[in-house]
Structure formats: structure tokens, C-alpha cells
Design an enzyme around this catalytic site. Structure first.
Site, mmCIF file in Angstrom:
data_model
loop_
_atom_site.group_PDB
_atom_site.id
_atom_site.type_symbol
_atom_site.label_atom_id
_atom_site.label_comp_id
_atom_site.label_asym_id
_atom_site.label_seq_id
_atom_site.Cartn_x
_atom_site.Cartn_y
_atom_site.Cartn_z
ATOM 1 N N HIS A 127 16.305 18.223 -67.241
ATOM 2 C CA HIS A 127 17.209 18.359 -66.099
ATOM 3 C C HIS A 127 17.312 17.064 -65.311
ATOM 4 O O HIS A 127 17.711 17.074 -64.153
ATOM 5 C CB HIS A 127 16.722 19.486 -65.191
ATOM 6 C CG HIS A 127 16.679 20.803 -65.893
ATOM 7 N ND1 HIS A 127 17.755 21.658 -65.936
ATOM 8 C CD2 HIS A 127 15.706 21.397 -66.630
ATOM 9 C CE1 HIS A 127 17.435 22.726 -66.649
ATOM 10 N NE2 HIS A 127 16.203 22.595 -67.084
ATOM 11 N N GLU A 162 1.147 -3.206 -70.791
ATOM 12 C CA GLU A 162 0.303 -4.360 -70.487
ATOM 13 C C GLU A 162 -0.276 -4.976 -71.761
ATOM 14 O O GLU A 162 -0.589 -6.163 -71.799
ATOM 15 C CB GLU A 162 -0.823 -3.923 -69.540
ATOM 16 C CG GLU A 162 -1.260 -4.993 -68.576
ATOM 17 C CD GLU A 162 -2.172 -4.465 -67.476
ATOM 18 O OE1 GLU A 162 -3.092 -3.690 -67.783
ATOM 19 O OE2 GLU A 162 -1.962 -4.841 -66.307
ATOM 20 N N LYS A 184 -1.178 -12.749 -58.238
ATOM 21 C CA LYS A 184 -2.426 -12.665 -57.472
ATOM 22 C C LYS A 184 -2.665 -13.945 -56.672
ATOM 23 O O LYS A 184 -3.079 -13.902 -55.515
ATOM 24 C CB LYS A 184 -3.608 -12.411 -58.420
ATOM 25 C CG LYS A 184 -3.575 -11.027 -59.057
ATOM 26 C CD LYS A 184 -4.801 -10.803 -59.945
ATOM 27 C CE LYS A 184 -4.659 -9.507 -60.734
ATOM 28 N NZ LYS A 184 -5.760 -9.322 -61.693
#
Lengths: 437, 437
Positions: free
Chosen positions: A310, A289, A424
Site C-alpha cells: 500500500h 556499507e 567525522k
């Protein structure tokens, strides 16, 4: 001059060690030179208070109200729910992992649940699991207008009020937000909830030493030690006689240099320590960010040793050469009892007999670093002697400074996040039934 | 022909929708054409049994011994510890998340703990938290020689034996491994532990419908439904009249096409559903370890909506255009009670009043997709009506097939992981005290 409480080894990031995938010393020198003004800017910001994450480590005055609230919550509650998302949650989770390894809190502490999403299924499970009378809530939103946090809190207050009555809310719920009018501060006022001030100058992803303090106190951790560890790194970095002596500047120069010169697009943070799983998630926000702007930035990748050997190591070794690896060791070679040869006696496993789990853990970390280096991949190694509040605080500050300096080198503002506003706005329009225009 | 139990929408991956960051229809057609032989190979492998992950969905015979063991463990234990790492652990964790949202198991089920690392600090916390007399253990290692799993099991057996006596081990510990001599099968023999066979042809990262079954049964989940959901996707994909009708082939063509033509180096899987957090971690192994070979592969990135809107979205929107986004929706718009306007009454938050948490969740998912598309980023959308065993099984199979087909398009073997052997050799040498030669 103080010394930093960790080792920071970047030798395996250079071409002279790993070949063409590494940074040349010339490019590094140029970038390190560019770190000088960044460090100077940080020094000024610390002096004039422009960046509160630089002055917080030496403060203690703000801890009083948090300690009072935490003491009351510890006495009254079995479960504490921390509401909030992004920077209001990740730092707290990274700190809480020091005390709760997934098997519950220390004796005397409540279970601390971080709810950072608006998944109704999760909230249903929460309500089924906790006793409202024994549950406390702490809602964190810097702006006081975060949609997710407000929705979470409205739903939780609804439940608590139905179970305990409106008058009980002020004992069960507290908020942390800026001291100004906002939806969250209005809720606090409406129900007479304790309101802890969130420093308006402290951006979420740089707020861990503030927003993470209540979870730390609830779990019996030493908040002063967290800040002291951070202060030591800050002091060392800003007082170093040149950028080469400041580990966060060195890290920033390596990261930006590899991105610019070697097409490294991903920065993998891979601690060998379960308690640092959430630290790596915290870093992931900080780096992404702060730097992901105007086409800049590299993708932070959180990994965990040995688990991701793994899962991801095949790609890390033999996939595209587009990653920088930062391995973090937390000094656990001595821990655990030796493996009993009476239990594990197969000829294939002689190498494990008489070794401790900690020795295996440490050997794997070392082997992974050497193998990556053998494949010509840039590797940085960070070591703390022991993971505790002090060294965790040090790691927080290291990466906050490294990120701030990297932003300076990239020419972006580390402290804003303009692009996320679009989403938003669209969310609000959908909920208002306006559709997409 | 059956229809797949999910929607798979790739329209926002094409240049005609999102501009130059998208795939051209020509490139897509070429790649889709290349999927034909891959699908044919999968059909043959299903018919001749060469790839057991393709035949497992229609099997039920192997579930008997697992159900017997699970029933006994459910009756006898409060805690069950699953030991194993990588593909022996991630599938089980992805399934277990359906039943345990972090607030404990359903009534009648034990707590299931997945220990996939060799962090001695975590094992110390485990031993402090559980009562040996009420604890069961299930150790999974395909080869029976995984160092981490063997070390874990040796340490756990040591503890249980000290607390309960050697004779109790056969009631408290069981293993799943190939039917051959190995360190793990030797331990099982030595202590008369139940030994469930691991199919030698079933690689760890393709083993979820086998290794994930015991955790599912312990938590009261429907294993047949998991397999039926997977079978439906398999059937639909392999019986489709062409590759364009097989969603996993479409997905593979998009992923490989964007990597080849548009320099997309990262594949972000971002479910809007907390219960899919571990599913995304499972995918991360599947994609990375199957494709990261000879310089090929893209980096799988696990994300979570809405949480990562507050962490990664700034980078996703305004950082480098090097990512494909797969958003997964699990149909939760209806869930939750409406937000009470009496609690949240600020003028800024009118859009939330009377809306449910599920509506906010869904609006944010839609808004994030549209915003990414608006920034010209390729977005794939997957939707299931409801997340349950059937749809989770479907998602597992979709991504296993997509990965297998992508490997075919890239010209790599999806089923091996040659590079990770180097690190294992080095670990053994360090533990044997030989140093680095």
C-alpha cells in the site's frame, strides 16, 4: 553435509522465467564460477580466525560475562537503555524484535530501549519516562571513540550521577568496547564500570552475534540457538561441493549479476513478518556499507509486506525496472482464528470469510511475488518454516556471507568504510569552532 | 504574500556548485517553466474543490465529530488501536511521533497503536497486552473494502465481543470510511458504530490532514495548527508571482531535472530529527505511489541523521552517483546540557567537551551536507526553526505539492495507483482456492 534451515528460490531471477529483466544463465554461470575463490577465502579465514564473524557461531565462552550482567540487569531494572549506533545497535534491535512486538517485553524482562541517535528531544523524553534507580545502561562502541555514543553516555551518566550518586554508576552502567585505551574505556575505568570486550576483528555490521547478545539475554531469548542457526548456514555454505550448492553464493551471483547485466541498482528486502522489520534495517547497513565503494554497490531498500503493498508496490511494478526483490516468508499461514462471517458478511468479501489472518498474510505474499514476476521483475523467495532464534540466526549468517561474497565479486573490501571519515573530521572542526576551511 | 515557515535551499543541486553531478541552470529553467501550468492547475483545483487536499487546510467544520470521539476515547481508554494501512496509517503515525517519542504518550492521553499489517503474531501480542475494557479502536479505510483493514477489524471485533458483549462494541469501535455501501460501512451499521465520513475525493496518501486528525487529538496535539501550517505553504506557493518563488515547484523541478538529466534514480529524505522518522516513511509512500507509473518515478528512500551516517553514508558518498539528498534540520542546536568534561576527559574528545547534544546533532547535519557536496552529490537543505504542529503541517503540504507538480512534469497522474489492483485480484483468488490460472 547439513541442510540450511531455509528455502532459497531464485528461479524468478532468470531471463528464462521473467524475460529480459532477468539474468541469463551464461552470466550467472560466470559469476558463480567467481564465487569459488570467495568461498575458499572464507574457508581459510574461518580456519585461521582472520574473520571472527565466521568463528563466533561455534563459540560459547564469551557468553558467560554477558549472561551474568544480563541476569543482574533483569533482576534490578525495569528499563535498560542500549547506547550505540550503526552496527552496535541494529543487530540488537533485529534480535529484540523477536521478543517485543511493540507492546512491551515478555514477563520478567525489562523494557529494552535502543538509543542510536543524538536527538536531545529523545533523551529528554527518555529521562522523563524512566526511574533512574530502576534503569540500567549498556553502551557499545567498537572503537570506543564514536562521538555519538560518547555524547549519549556522558549525558546519561550526568543524569544518573545527579540522581543516584557517583558510587551507583558501576551498578547501573556497563560498556562493550575493544580492550585498549579509548575515550569509552577511560570512562569505564574512571567510574569502575563493567567492561565487556568487543573483539577488535569484528566489524560493527558483522557483529550481531556479539553485540546483539546482551539484548537477547535481557529479553529471555536463546543466544545459543541464534548461534547454532548461524553455524548451520555457515557449515552448509562452506562445505557445499560447489558454489551452486551454497545459497549465499547463489544470492551474491544473482545480486551482482543483475547489477552488472541488467542495471539493477536497488536490492529490496521485503519480509512478510513484522518481527523482521528491524532485520531489514540491519541488512540495509550490511549491504550498503560493505559494498558502496569506488562507484560500486546497489542501494539496499528495506520494505515490509503487506504494508508496502500500500506504499511502494505501485512503483515496484510500474516504475523503472531497476530493482531486485527478495521476499521473505515466515510460515504463518496457520496462525489466527478464522474471520467470523457473522461480522464480515458483505458480498464483496466472501473470499475473507472463514479465512485466518495468517492465510491472508500468506496469500498476499504469494500474490505479490507472482505479480512482480508477471511484470518481469526479478524476485527471490526465501522461506523459513517458523521465525525463531535459530532461523533468525540463519538469516543473519546467510546475508553476511552473501555480502562478503558479493564484495569479492565486485572487487571491493567488505570490511572497511573509508568515506565516512571525512564527515567525522568536519564535525570535529565545526564543534571546535574552526569553521570550514 | 506570506512567507513559508521553512528554508528551502537548493543551491547545492546545481552543476555550478557541485560539478557534473548537478543540474544545469538551463535544464532547470526549462523545467521551472513547465511548473507554471502545474501551479495554475492546482490553483483551479483549489478554487473548484476538485482536489480536497488543497481545501482541507482552511476547513475546521470536519473536526467537530473527531474531537467529540477523541474526547470520549481519551476519557475511557488506556489504549487506542488505529487499524488501517498505507495512507490511512502513515500520516497518523507521522503526526503521532510529535507527541510520543517511543516512551509513551503525554499524561492524559492513551497509548495509540498503529496496526498496519496482518501479521497474526502482532495481533496476538496486542491482545495479550491490552485490557479490552480499556481499549478503543478506530478503523480507517477510504474505500471500505481494504482486505487487510477488514480482516484486522473482524479479528478485533471478535475479541472485544467475546470479552465485553456485542452491545459494548459501539462504545469501543469507530470507523472512518466513505459514506456509501461497503464492507466497512456495513460493519459499522450492523454494530451501530460511529461512522466518520472519509472524503471520497481525498486519496489516502494525500489524506494526512484528515486521517491523521484523530491520532493528533488523542495525543493532545493542535489540529488547527497542523492545518494552519499547511495553509501557509499552500498560500505562499499558489500566490507566488512565478514558479521560482514557490518552493514546491522548485523542489519538483530539481527532482525531475536530476532524474532526467543526471540519471538520479533515488530521492533520499534524511531528517536530523527522530520525530521525523515516520514523516520520511509517509513521504516514501507519497512519492512512490504518485509517480511510479509507466516506467517513470524515482525511488524514495527514508533515512535518518545521524543514525544513517553509520549505515548508509559510505554508499551515499562513494557508491553510484544516483541519488538526490534532502536533509531536514529542525533547529535543535541549543538543546541539551553541555557535556561534562569531568565525565569525558580523553584527549581525543576535546571537541565534545562543553558542547551540548544538540550542538553535536547540528554539527553532524552540517558536516554530512558539506561532505556530500564535496563528493559532488546533489544536496537540498530544508530547515525549520522548531518542529511543532505548524511546521510539520508545512512540511506535509510542501511535499504533497512538490509531488503533484513533479507528476505534472513527468506526465503521470499523481492520484491513481492502477498497478496494485493485479495483486489484490490474485490474493482473492488464492483465498478462494482457485489457484493461479
Amino acid at each position: 553435509m547439513v541442510s540450511a534451515p531455509y528455502l532459497h528460490d531464485v528461479t524468478a531471477c532468470f531471463a528464462e522465467r521473467i524475460g529480459e529483466g532477468g539474468l541469463t544463465k551464461d552470466a550467472y554461470a560466470r559469476l558463480l564460477h567467481g564465487c569459488g575463490p570467495a568461498l575458499e577465502q572464507l574457508r581459510r579465514a574461518r580456519a585461521d580466525g582472520a574473520l571472527p564473524f565466521l568463528t563466533l557461531p561455534s563459540r560459547r565462552d564469551d557468553l558467560g560475562p554477558l549472561a551474568t550482567l544480563a541476569a543482574r540487569y533483569r533482576g534490578a531494572f525495569d528499563d535498560v537503555v542500549v547506547l550505540g549506533t550503526g552496527g552496535s545497535s541494529l543487530g540488537g534491535q533485529a534480535i529484540a524484535a523477536l521478543a517485543d512486538r511493540g507492546f512491551g517485553p515478555p514477563v520478567g524482562s525489562p523494557r529494552v530501549h535502543f538509543l542510536d541517535n543524538v536527538d536531545p528531544d529523545t533523551f529528554q523524553a527518555l529521562f522523563a519516562a524512566v526511574d533512574p534507580a530502576r534503569t540500567g545502561v549498556f553502551a557499545i562502541s567498537k572503537s570506543g571513540g564514536t562521538a555519538e555514543t560518547l555524547c549519549q553516555l556522558a549525558v546519561v551518566i550526568d543524569r544518573l550521577r545527579a540522581a543516584l550518586g557517583e558510587d551507583a554508576l558501576k551498578r547501573h552502567v556497563a560498556v562493550m568496547t575493544e580492550p585498549k585505551d579509548s575515550p569509552l574505556s577511560r570512562i569505564a575505568e574512571r567510574f569502575s564500570l563493567p567492561h565487556i570486550d568487543h573483539d577488535p576483528g569484528l566489524g560493527g555490521r558483522f557483529s550481531v552475534l556479539s553485540t546483539g547478545m546482551l539484548p537477547a539475554l535481557l529479553l529471555g531469548l536463546d543466544t545459543a540457538a541464534l548461534r547454532t542457526g548461524a553455524a548451520a548456514v555457515l557449515e552448509q555454505a562452506l562445505e557445499a561441493k560447489d558454489a551452486a550448492g551454497a545459497a549465499p553464493a547463489v544470492g551474491a551471483a544473482i545480486q551482482v549479476g543483475l547489477a552488472n547485466e541488467r542495471m539493477v541498482s536497488q536490492s529490496v528486502l521485503m519480509p512478510y513478518c513484522d518481527r523482521l522489520f528491524w532485520f531489514a534495517r540491519w541488512y540495509r547497513q550490511l549491504w550498503a556499507e560493505s559494498l558502496g565503494k569506488e562507484g560500486n554497490g546497489t542501494t539496499p531498500v528495506d520494505a515490509l509486506g503487506t504494508v508496502d503493498q500500500h506504499s511502494q508496490l505501485q512503483l515496484y511494478l510500474d516504475g523503472p525496472a531497476d530493482k531486485l526483490f527478495t521476499l521473505v516468508d515466515a510460515g504463518m499461514a496457520e496462525a489466527g482464528r478464522p474471520v467470523d462471517p457473522d461480522i464480515l458478511d458483505h458480498p464483496e468479501t466472501g473470499y475473507l470469510q472463514g479465512r485466518t489472518m495468517g492465510e491472508l498474510f500468506t496469500a498476499e505474499s504469494r500474490a505479490t511475488a507472482e505479480t512482480l514476476i508477471g511484470y518481469g521483475r526479478p524476485v527471490r523467495q526465501i522461506r523459513v518454516e517458523r521465525l525463531d532464534e535459530g532461523t533468525l540466526g540463519a538469516l543473519f549468517m546467510h546475508f553476511m556471507l552473501e555480502t562478503a561474497i558479493a564484495a569479492h565479486l565486485m572487487g571491493v573490501n567488505a570490511y572497511d568504510q573509508p568515506a565516512v571519515e571525512d564527515g567525522k573530521r568536519l564535525t570535529r572542526r565545526y564543534l571546535q569552532g574552526e569553521g570550514v576551511s
